[in-house]
Design a protein around this motif. Structure first.
Motif, PDB file in Angstrom:
ATOM      1  N   LEU A 345       0.856  -1.178   0.000  1.00  0.00           N
ATOM      2  CA  LEU A 345       0.000   0.000   0.000  1.00  0.00           C
ATOM      3  C   LEU A 345       0.895   1.231   0.000  1.00  0.00           C
ATOM      4  O   LEU A 345       1.764   1.370   0.868  1.00  0.00           O
ATOM      5  CB  LEU A 345      -0.910  -0.003   1.231  1.00  0.00           C
ATOM      6  N   GLU A 346       0.691   2.118  -0.961  1.00  0.00           N
ATOM      7  CA  GLU A 346       1.543   3.290  -1.115  1.00  0.00           C
ATOM      8  C   GLU A 346       0.752   4.577  -0.883  1.00  0.00           C
ATOM      9  O   GLU A 346      -0.416   4.686  -1.275  1.00  0.00           O
ATOM     10  CB  GLU A 346       2.142   3.340  -2.517  1.00  0.00           C
ATOM     11  N   LEU A 347       1.416   5.533  -0.262  1.00  0.00           N
ATOM     12  CA  LEU A 347       0.926   6.904  -0.232  1.00  0.00           C
ATOM     13  C   LEU A 347       1.656   7.632  -1.349  1.00  0.00           C
ATOM     14  O   LEU A 347       2.893   7.742  -1.326  1.00  0.00           O
ATOM     15  CB  LEU A 347       1.221   7.558   1.116  1.00  0.00           C
ATOM     16  N   VAL A 348       0.923   8.086  -2.335  1.00  0.00           N
ATOM     17  CA  VAL A 348       1.508   8.724  -3.517  1.00  0.00           C
ATOM     18  C   VAL A 348       1.214  10.217  -3.471  1.00  0.00           C
ATOM     19  O   VAL A 348       0.055  10.622  -3.334  1.00  0.00           O
ATOM     20  CB  VAL A 348       0.950   8.114  -4.812  1.00  0.00           C
ATOM     21  N   VAL A 349       2.265  11.018  -3.566  1.00  0.00           N
ATOM     22  CA  VAL A 349       2.126  12.473  -3.515  1.00  0.00           C
ATOM     23  C   VAL A 349       2.687  13.067  -4.788  1.00  0.00           C
ATOM     24  O   VAL A 349       3.859  12.862  -5.114  1.00  0.00           O
ATOM     25  CB  VAL A 349       2.854  13.057  -2.278  1.00  0.00           C
ATOM     26  N   GLN A 350       1.842  13.764  -5.529  1.00  0.00           N
ATOM     27  CA  GLN A 350       2.247  14.427  -6.771  1.00  0.00           C
ATOM     28  C   GLN A 350       2.415  15.914  -6.477  1.00  0.00           C
ATOM     29  O   GLN A 350       1.463  16.599  -6.109  1.00  0.00           O
ATOM     30  CB  GLN A 350       1.198  14.172  -7.859  1.00  0.00           C
ATOM     31  N   LEU A 351       3.644  16.371  -6.630  1.00  0.00           N
ATOM     32  CA  LEU A 351       4.014  17.720  -6.200  1.00  0.00           C
ATOM     33  C   LEU A 351       3.674  18.770  -7.252  1.00  0.00           C
ATOM     34  O   LEU A 351       3.913  18.558  -8.443  1.00  0.00           O
ATOM     35  CB  LEU A 351       5.511  17.767  -5.900  1.00  0.00           C
ATOM     36  N   ARG A 352       3.179  19.900  -6.780  1.00  0.00           N
ATOM     37  CA  ARG A 352       2.956  21.021  -7.690  1.00  0.00           C
ATOM     38  C   ARG A 352       4.203  21.884  -7.804  1.00  0.00           C
ATOM     39  O   ARG A 352       4.350  22.646  -8.757  1.00  0.00           O
ATOM     40  CB  ARG A 352       1.783  21.866  -7.194  1.00  0.00           C
ATOM     41  N   GLU A 353       5.085  21.785  -6.808  1.00  0.00           N
ATOM     42  CA  GLU A 353       6.388  22.442  -6.846  1.00  0.00           C
ATOM     43  C   GLU A 353       7.431  21.378  -6.551  1.00  0.00           C
ATOM     44  O   GLU A 353       7.312  20.656  -5.556  1.00  0.00           O
ATOM     45  CB  GLU A 353       6.470  23.558  -5.798  1.00  0.00           C
ATOM     46  N   SER A 354       8.424  21.247  -7.395  1.00  0.00           N
ATOM     47  CA  SER A 354       9.404  20.177  -7.230  1.00  0.00           C
ATOM     48  C   SER A 354      10.251  20.374  -5.974  1.00  0.00           C
ATOM     49  O   SER A 354      10.435  21.495  -5.498  1.00  0.00           O
ATOM     50  CB  SER A 354      10.318  20.103  -8.458  1.00  0.00           C
ATOM     51  N   LEU A 355      10.733  19.265  -5.441  1.00  0.00           N
ATOM     52  CA  LEU A 355      11.638  19.264  -4.301  1.00  0.00           C
ATOM     53  C   LEU A 355      12.944  18.615  -4.715  1.00  0.00           C
ATOM     54  O   LEU A 355      12.948  17.717  -5.567  1.00  0.00           O
ATOM     55  CB  LEU A 355      11.032  18.477  -3.127  1.00  0.00           C
ATOM     56  N   SER A 356      14.048  19.034  -4.118  1.00  0.00           N
ATOM     57  CA  SER A 356      15.354  18.515  -4.498  1.00  0.00           C
ATOM     58  C   SER A 356      15.946  17.642  -3.403  1.00  0.00           C
ATOM     59  O   SER A 356      15.716  17.855  -2.211  1.00  0.00           O
ATOM     60  CB  SER A 356      16.329  19.662  -4.803  1.00  0.00           C
ATOM     61  N   GLY A 357      16.731  16.661  -3.853  1.00  0.00           N
ATOM     62  CA  GLY A 357      17.488  15.837  -2.929  1.00  0.00           C
ATOM     63  C   GLY A 357      16.654  14.933  -2.056  1.00  0.00           C
ATOM     64  O   GLY A 357      17.028  14.622  -0.928  1.00  0.00           O
ATOM     65  N   VAL A 358      15.500  14.490  -2.545  1.00  0.00           N
ATOM     66  CA  VAL A 358      14.640  13.598  -1.775  1.00  0.00           C
ATOM     67  C   VAL A 358      15.159  12.168  -1.925  1.00  0.00           C
ATOM     68  O   VAL A 358      15.361  11.694  -3.046  1.00  0.00           O
ATOM     69  CB  VAL A 358      13.177  13.683  -2.244  1.00  0.00           C
ATOM     70  N   ALA A 359      15.356  11.482  -0.810  1.00  0.00           N
ATOM     71  CA  ALA A 359      15.980  10.158  -0.846  1.00  0.00           C
ATOM     72  C   ALA A 359      15.073   9.095  -0.244  1.00  0.00           C
ATOM     73  O   ALA A 359      14.348   9.363   0.716  1.00  0.00           O
ATOM     74  CB  ALA A 359      17.303  10.183  -0.079  1.00  0.00           C
ATOM     75  N   PRO A 360      15.125   7.881  -0.784  1.00  0.00           N
ATOM     76  CA  PRO A 360      14.432   6.760  -0.143  1.00  0.00           C
ATOM     77  C   PRO A 360      14.902   6.612   1.302  1.00  0.00           C
ATOM     78  O   PRO A 360      16.078   6.782   1.607  1.00  0.00           O
ATOM     79  CB  PRO A 360      14.854   5.561  -0.988  1.00  0.00           C
ATOM     80  N   GLY A 361      13.969   6.312   2.189  1.00  0.00           N
ATOM     81  CA  GLY A 361      14.280   6.192   3.606  1.00  0.00           C
ATOM     82  C   GLY A 361      13.899   7.427   4.399  1.00  0.00           C
ATOM     83  O   GLY A 361      13.684   7.351   5.606  1.00  0.00           O
ATOM     84  N   GLN A 362      13.826   8.586   3.730  1.00  0.00           N
ATOM     85  CA  GLN A 362      13.382   9.794   4.413  1.00  0.00           C
ATOM     86  C   GLN A 362      11.892   9.693   4.729  1.00  0.00           C
ATOM     87  O   GLN A 362      11.183   8.836   4.199  1.00  0.00           O
ATOM     88  CB  GLN A 362      13.646  11.035   3.546  1.00  0.00           C
ATOM     89  N   THR A 363      11.432  10.599   5.554  1.00  0.00           N
ATOM     90  CA  THR A 363      10.026  10.590   5.963  1.00  0.00           C
ATOM     91  C   THR A 363       9.263  11.692   5.244  1.00  0.00           C
ATOM     92  O   THR A 363       9.690  12.850   5.225  1.00  0.00           O
ATOM     93  CB  THR A 363       9.897  10.774   7.476  1.00  0.00           C
ATOM     94  N   LEU A 364       8.147  11.324   4.661  1.00  0.00           N
ATOM     95  CA  LEU A 364       7.234  12.268   4.032  1.00  0.00           C
ATOM     96  C   LEU A 364       6.099  12.536   5.014  1.00  0.00           C
ATOM     97  O   LEU A 364       5.404  11.610   5.440  1.00  0.00           O
ATOM     98  CB  LEU A 364       6.673  11.662   2.744  1.00  0.00           C
ATOM     99  N   VAL A 365       5.939  13.796   5.404  1.00  0.00           N
ATOM    100  CA  VAL A 365       4.849  14.191   6.293  1.00  0.00           C
ATOM    101  C   VAL A 365       3.906  15.094   5.516  1.00  0.00           C
ATOM    102  O   VAL A 365       4.345  16.001   4.815  1.00  0.00           O
ATOM    103  CB  VAL A 365       5.384  14.914   7.545  1.00  0.00           C
ATOM    104  N   ILE A 366       2.604  14.818   5.626  1.00  0.00           N
ATOM    105  CA  ILE A 366       1.617  15.608   4.884  1.00  0.00           C
ATOM    106  C   ILE A 366       0.733  16.391   5.846  1.00  0.00           C
ATOM    107  O   ILE A 366       0.397  15.930   6.931  1.00  0.00           O
ATOM    108  CB  ILE A 366       0.749  14.722   3.959  1.00  0.00           C
ATOM    109  N   TYR A 367       0.409  17.609   5.433  1.00  0.00           N
ATOM    110  CA  TYR A 367      -0.372  18.543   6.239  1.00  0.00           C
ATOM    111  C   TYR A 367      -1.596  19.018   5.462  1.00  0.00           C
ATOM    112  O   TYR A 367      -1.619  19.004   4.230  1.00  0.00           O
ATOM    113  CB  TYR A 367       0.449  19.792   6.566  1.00  0.00           C
TER     114      TYR A 367
END
Length: 391
Positions: A345-367
């Protein structure tokens, strides 16, 4: 209310405990011994959980007139935080040990023990806010001081854990006010520097520390076209976005610096490219959790017991991938996908503004607004402009 105050030895936890006492709660202070061989002294603001920190916490509790204990969580910390950190890097991911410590130690092991001993809540010096909605459900929100807001590292908290969490610094306008309050209360730690970096790597040399614990094997450094540019001592010692330490030996054709775009642990390869290819458009995470009740779209998706490939209805969020990064607008959904050949099961986030240097293992927090909806561990983040990556 019977409150267990987690005392780090710093000014934030000290003032939080003092405010809990002022509020009329029955407060007991506890310092967590997390290291099996703690240093006698901190090195400036590096590291934490030292003998000095324990002594500072005891002095604060004496000044407040509350009981003080030291609880040894070193075995649990080694297993759930340190060993996890090593394993994640060994698998080519970049973990966040502070998130894991909050999840596994401060708001799992500590809270479980506190509740078992009859405490109603655990009090910490985090800058975050817990509020109740109209139905009485607990929600996690940003603190009043966005510069010190720590809601990101608390994004792993569950609805049940929020029921037993107390954050007295939530409405404090600035850290300077906390220090001033500590000084007025006569607490000697009022000017003690904040700790930073990874607490179990106090000298800050993460790569050197990992090289002593992870078996490294020489491999190839490639560009996005597949050309071999050089060799490395071990892919697992690199992280996405890294520029230094590549030792390629020859400049790129355009003369611009190259950055680590991807780590491929299965083939022991490091892929490098220009800065602009670090920008990602879509992030996929697993092991999602919700800081309170899930959003309506998620609840409906869970209830439907959907088939593989199914997606939830989308919902608008702000996405944040680092503790002190600015959130960016995005659209999110849940999806029954596949990770490493297995259903997930995946949480998929499609960005309207790109982010740099995002790596697997980091934590994605949504607000949504100031409210923390939840989090997921990133397993893939990519730019659709990369020729060698297919979404």
């Amino acid at each position: 209310m019977k409150v267990l105050a987690a005392m780090s030895g710093g000014v934030d936890s000290a003032v939080a405990a003092a405010r809990a006492v002022d509020a009329g709660h029955d407060v007991v202070g506890v310092h967590l011994a997390l290291s099996r061989m703690p240093g006698t002294l901190r090195t400036g603001s590096r590291g934490c959980c030292t003998i000095e920190d324990s002594m500072d916490a005891r002095r604060v509790c004496d000044a407040l007139g509350i009981p003080f204990y030291v609880w040894d969580f070193s075995d649990r910390f080694k297993e759930d935080v340190v060993d996890d950190f090593i394993e994640e890097y060994a698998n080519g991911r970049t973990p966040n040990p502070c998130m894991r410590c909050n999840e596994k130690i401060k708001f799992a092991a500590l809270l479980e023990k506190a509740v078992a001993l009859g405490f109603d809540a655990v009090c910490t010096g985090h800058y975050a806010k817990v509020v109740e909605d109209a139905e009485g459900n607990r929600e996690l929100h940003r603190a009043a001081d966005w510069a010190k807001d720590q809601s990101y590292v608390l994004g792993v908290l569950t609805h049940e854990q929020l029921r037993h969490s107390l954050f007295p610094l939530a409405e404090t306008p600035t850290k300077a006010e906390v220090r001033a309050e500590a000084a007025e209360r006569g607490l000697a730690i009022s000017q003690k520097p904040d700790s930073h970096d990874i607490c179990f790597i106090p000298d800050g040399d993460t790569r050197g520390w990992l090289e002593e614990r992870i078996e490294l094997e020489e491999g190839q450094i490639r560009d996005t076209e597949g050309e071999v540019l050089g060799t490395h001592r071990g892919a697992r010692a690199f992280t996405v976005g890294q520029r230094k330490g590549l030792s390629i030996g020859r400049p790129a054709a355009d003369g611009k610096p190259r950055f680590v775009l991807e780590i491929r642990p299965k083939t022991n390869e490091v892929v490098v490219g220009p800065r602009e290819l670090l920008a990602v458009d879509e992030i996929r995470g697993t092991r999602e959790s919700w800081a309170g009740e899930p959003v309506e779209q998620a609840r409906a998706f869970y209830a439907a017991d959907a088939a593989p490939g199914a997606r939830s209805e989308p919902f608008e969020v702000m996405a944040q991938v680092r503790a002190h990064a600015d959130p960016v607008p995005a659209t999110a959904h849940l999806e029954h996908g596949e990770v490493d050949g297995a259903p997930a099961l995946e949480l998929v986030v499609q960005l309207r503004e790109s982010l740099s240097g995002v790596a697997p293992g980091q934590t994605l927090v949504i607000y949504q607004g100031t409210r923390v909806l939840g989090q997921a561990t990133i397993h893939r983040a990519y730019s659709l402009d990369r020729p060698d990556v297919h979404a």
